[in-house]
Design an enzyme around this catalytic site. Structure first.
Site, mmCIF file in Angstrom:
data_model
loop_
_atom_site.group_PDB
_atom_site.id
_atom_site.type_symbol
_atom_site.label_atom_id
_atom_site.label_comp_id
_atom_site.label_asym_id
_atom_site.label_seq_id
_atom_site.Cartn_x
_atom_site.Cartn_y
_atom_site.Cartn_z
ATOM 1 N N ARG A 66 0.851 -1.194 0.000
ATOM 2 C CA ARG A 66 0.000 0.000 0.000
ATOM 3 C C ARG A 66 0.885 1.242 0.000
ATOM 4 O O ARG A 66 1.732 1.414 0.878
ATOM 5 C CB ARG A 66 -0.915 -0.018 1.218
ATOM 6 N N ARG A 175 -4.889 1.857 18.238
ATOM 7 C CA ARG A 175 -5.599 1.329 17.072
ATOM 8 C C ARG A 175 -5.325 2.263 15.905
ATOM 9 O O ARG A 175 -4.705 3.320 16.060
ATOM 10 C CB ARG A 175 -7.101 1.269 17.394
ATOM 11 N N LYS A 176 -5.791 1.892 14.722
ATOM 12 C CA LYS A 176 -5.573 2.749 13.557
ATOM 13 C C LYS A 176 -6.241 4.099 13.762
ATOM 14 O O LYS A 176 -7.180 4.245 14.550
ATOM 15 C CB LYS A 176 -6.107 2.087 12.292
ATOM 16 N N GLY A 432 -17.085 -5.358 1.876
ATOM 17 C CA GLY A 432 -17.105 -6.818 1.970
ATOM 18 C C GLY A 432 -17.145 -7.356 3.374
ATOM 19 O O GLY A 432 -17.285 -8.564 3.580
ATOM 20 N N CYS A 437 -14.637 -0.507 4.616
ATOM 21 C CA CYS A 437 -13.685 0.248 3.793
ATOM 22 C C CYS A 437 -14.315 0.826 2.532
ATOM 23 O O CYS A 437 -13.759 1.743 1.930
ATOM 24 C CB CYS A 437 -12.499 -0.636 3.419
ATOM 25 N N GLY A 438 -15.468 0.300 2.123
ATOM 26 C CA GLY A 438 -16.167 0.858 0.973
ATOM 27 C C GLY A 438 -17.083 2.013 1.328
ATOM 28 O O GLY A 438 -17.801 2.527 0.470
#
Length: 631
Positions: A66, A175-176, A432, A437-438
Site C-alpha cells: 500500500r 488502534r488505527k 465486503g 472500507c467501501g
C-alpha cells in the site's frame, strides 16, 4: 512504551508492539527476501504492515503493498513508476483506495526491497499504511483548483504527514487512526467517518474574519458501525492545524484503551470522556487555550469531482475520470500519466471515491483530451450509476472480507446501466465486511457483505442500507434488508433506484433523530457591517451558485442563497417548526428545510409542501461592490 506495557490478557498485537516497534522490521526485510516468505515469523507478518506490506491468505506467497499518497496528490513520474512495478511484479493490476492510495497486488516477497527502493526514488513511501498508525491523510482531490473551497488545505495535509511518517512517537497507537483535512465546501471526503476531521470554517478573531478549520473528533466505520464524528468546539488556523492534530493523536496514544481491539478506536475514548474533557486535556497538552468553533462553511451538497470543471484560473479546467470500483491496469495508469503530461502539467489527483483527476488542462486542449481512447473507458461523463460506484477490495485479496465485491459490483452496475436511463444520481457503495472500507454507511445505497443460507447452501449475500450521509447534516443509514443473496441484487437494486428517494429519507431521519447540539456562540451567524458602518455587507463573490449562508442583519437572522446568479434572502427560520433554512439544500428555485423537508420558494417564500406557510423574504440590494440586505 508511552505508559503502556504488555500484560497477560492484553491483545496479541500489544504484545507484538511491546517486543519490537513495527518500523524496526525494516532490518529483517532483506533477510526475508533472501530466505523466502515462509521464513517470516508470525509476529513480523504483523510488523510488516508498518511498512505497508501485507500477507494475504487468499494469495499464498504473494503480498499487497500500500503506497501512501497524502491528499491523493501525485504526478506522472510517480504513476509511471507504480505502473512499471505492477507490470513487472503485480500481474498488471492496481487498486485505488478510498483513502486516496494505490495498492500493488501479487507481489512476491523477494521483490519487496527493490520495490521500496524504486518507490523511494520517485518520492513515495509505504510507511505506516497499516495497523496501529495514522493512515493516509485524506483531503479534497481538487484542493487549490476548485472554486468551491474556502482555501487550499493540502499544505496542511502534507505538513502533518511530514510530522509523523517515520517518527516512532506515532507508531504505537492503540488502534488505527484516520484523518481528513479539507478546505473544500462540497463534502467530498466523508469527514464524519474520521477520527479527526478538519473542515472549512470561518471565525471572528481580533476583529477579522479568519478562514480555518472546525475540528470534529471520534468518527469511524468498522466494528459497531458508523459513529458520526462530533464537534470538539474548536477552531484552528491553518498554521496551527498540524500541531493540533498531532496533539490529539498523542492524547489517544497515551489515554486510549489497549484491550479488546473491536472497542478501542478513538471514538470509544471520546464517548467515555466526552468532548469537554477531550478539549481540556488537549489544551493542557498544548499549553494554551484554543479558540471556540467558528461558522461551518460547508455546503449541504456533496460531490465526487467526476466531470469537467472550471478551475480558479478560468483558462484551465480539471477533468475527473470515473475508475469503476477503483481498479486500473498498469497500461491504463501509464496512459493516465501520459495524458497528464500531454494535456496538463503532469499532476494527477486521486479521489476518496476511487477516481482520478487530471488538472490544469487549458481550454484549447480539452476537446482533444476528451477524444482520447482511454476516456471512452475511464469516462468523464459516466452513467449516474457508474459515477457513484465504490467498492472495497473484497475476498479476492482481503483477509477480512466475507464476499467478493469488485467484479460483482462492476457486473451488477453494468446490468443496471442497461436498464435505468433517467440519469438520477445514485451512490452505491460496497463493503465486503463490517470494517466498512467501501464507506457503505454514507451512501445512498450501502451494501455490506454477509453469508446467508439459501436452500441449505451458504451463499454470498448483503445487508442493504439506505440514506446514509456525511457532511454538515450527517445521517445514519437505515438497514432495510438483510441477507439478500447477491444473485438477486440486480432486481432489488433496480427497484430501489427507480422508486427510492434517498434525500427525502435523510430529511425524515434528521427530523426524528436526536436534536443537534446547540452551536457555540462562535458558530452562530455574526453581525457584519461595511467599512462605513452601514448594513451588513455580502461580498460579490462570497457565495457560489447553489450555496446558502446565515447572516445577522439588524438583529434578524437571515438566510441568503445564490440561485442561477441571483441572491435571495429569507428569514432563517422555517415557519413550520423553526428549522434553519440556511442549512438546507437547494432544489431548483426552492430551499428545502433540513428539519422536515418543507420546500420554500426563494423569491416569494411560499411553501410548496404546505401552501398555508410562507417564509419572510427580504430585498437584496447591490451596494459598494457587494450586496446589502434590506431588513
Amino acid at each position: 512504551m508511552f505508559g503502556h506495557s504488555w500484560r497477560a490478557g492484553v491483545n496479541k498485537i500489544e504484545q507484538i508492539k511491546a517486543e519490537k516497534d513495527g518500523l524496526d522490521v525494516d532490518a529483517d526485510i532483506a533477510r526475508y527476501a533472501e530466505l523466502g516468505w515462509q521464513a517470516i515469523q508470525e509476529s513480523d507478518v504483523e510488523r510488516l504492515k508498518w511498512w505497508g506490506v501485507f500477507m494475504r491468505r487468499h494469495t499464498p506467497g504473494h503480498f499487497m503493498m500500500r503506497i501512501r499518497i497524502p491528499n491523493g496528490i501525485t504526478n506522472a513520474a510517480q504513476l509511471r513508476a507504480i505502473a512499471a512495478l505492477a507490470q513487472r511484479h503485480g500481474r498488471g493490476i492496481l487498486d485505488i483506495t478510498t483513502r486516496q492510495q494505490i495498492q500493488l497486488r501479487w507481489i512476491q516477497f523477494e521483490h519487496v526491497p527493490s520495490i521500496l527502493s524504486e518507490l523511494g526514488a520517485v518520492g513515495l513511501v509505504t510507511l505506516q499504511t497499516g495497523m496501529d498508525n495514522i493512515r493516509n491523510i485524506v483531503g479534497c482531490a481538487v484542493a487549490g483548483l476548485t472554486r468551491n473551497e474556502l482555501f487550499d488545505a493540502s499544505p496542511v495535509a502534507r505538513a502533518f504527514t511530514d510530522m509523523f511518517v517515520g517518527d516512532r512517537a506515532y507508531t504505537n497507537l492503540p488502534r488505527k487512526f484516520n484523518v481528513t483535512i479539507t478546505g473544500c465546501r462540497e463534502n467530498c471526503v466523508h469527514a464524519e467517518t474520521q477520527d479527526i476531521a478538519l473542515v472549512p470554517a470561518t471565525a471572528e478573531l481580533g476583529g477579522r474574519t479568519i478562514a480555518g478549520f472546525n475540528v470534529l473528533i471520534g468518527g469511524k466505520n468498522g466494528s459497531g458501525g458508523y459513529r458520526i464524528a462530533r464537534p470538539l468546539d474548536v477552531f484552528v488556523r491553518p498554521e496551527e492545524a498540524a500541531e493540533v492534530c498531532s496533539a490529539i493523536v498523542l492524547l489517544f496514544r497515551d489515554h486510549g484503551s489497549r484491550d479488546a481491539r473491536n472497542k478501542i478506536r478513538f471514538a470509544f475514548l471520546v464517548e467515555e470522556w466526552g468532548e469537554t474533557r477531550v478539549r481540556d486535556t488537549l489544551e493542557a497538552r498544548l499549553g494554551r487555550a484554543l479558540d471556540r468553533a467558528g461558522a461551518d462553511e460547508r455546503l449541504p451538497e456533496a460531490t465526487n469531482h467526476v466531470g469537467i470543471f472550471r478551475q480558479k484560473d478560468v483558462s484551465l479546467s480539471y477533468v475527473g475520470l470515473a475508475i469503476p470500483v477503483g481498479r486500473v491496469t498498469s497500461e491504463q495508469l501509464k496512459e493516465i500519466a501520459r495524458l497528464a503530461v500531454a494535456y496538463g502539467t503532469g499532476e494527477v489527483r486521486l479521489t476518496p471515491d476511487q477516481n482520478v483527476v487530471i488538472p490544469n488542462v487549458p481550454d484549447p486542449k480539452l476537446g482533444n483530451l476528451t477524444a482520447e481512447p482511454l476516456l471512452k473507458v475511464l469516462r468523464y461523463d459516466p452513467s449516474a450509476i457508474m459515477a457513484g460506484l465504490v467498492s472495497c477490495t473484497g475476498i479476492e485479496f482481503c483477509n477480512l472480507a466475507v464476499i467478493e465485491t469488485k467484479a460483482r459490483a462492476l457486473k451488477i452496475a453494468q446490468t443496471l446501466e442497461s436498464k435505468i436511463h433517467d440519469g438520477k444520481p445514485v451512490r452505491i457503495h460496497w463493503s465486503g465486511c463490517p470494517a466498512g472500507c467501501g464507506n457503505h454507511t454514507v451512501a445512498d445505497i450501502g451494501l455490506l457483505g454477509v453469508k446467508a443460507k439459501v436452500d441449505g447452501q451458504t451463499v454470498d449475500a448483503v445487508d442493504v442500507f439506505v440514506g446514509g450521509s456525511s457532511g454538515p447534516q450527517p445521517t445514519q443509514a437505515v438497514k432495510i434488508l438483510e441477507n439478500v443473496p447477491c444473485d438477486t441484487l440486480p432486481t432489488v437494486l433496480e427497484g430501489l433506484i427507480r422508486y427510492g428517494e434517498p434525500e427525502k429519507l435523510r430529511r425524515r431521519l434528521r427530523a426524528i433523530s436526536t436534536p443537534p447540539l446547540t452551536p457555540s456562540p462562535a458558530a452562530s451567524p455574526r453581525e457584519r457591517v461595511d467599512d462605513a458602518g452601514r448594513r451588513p455587507l455580502l461580498l460579490k463573490d462570497e457565495l457560489p451558485d447553489g450555496a446558502g449562508k446565515a447572516l445577522v442583519v439588524n438583529g434578524h437572522e437571515i438566510a441568503v442563497f445564490r440561485c442561477a446568479g441571483t441572491l435571495y434572502a429569507l428569514l432563517n427560520q422555517c415557519p413550520h417548526e423553526g428549522g434553519s433554512l440556511a442549512g438546507g439544500a437547494m432544489e431548483g428555485d426552492e430551499v428545502i428545510c433540513p428539519l422536515h423537508g418543507y420546500g420554500f420558494n426563494l423569491k416569494t417564500g411560499v411553501c410548496s409542501t404546505d401552501p398555508r406557510l410562507q417564509a419572510k423574504t427580504f430585498p437584496v440590494v447591490a451596494q459598494q461592490g457587494g450586496f446589502v440586505i434590506d431588513a
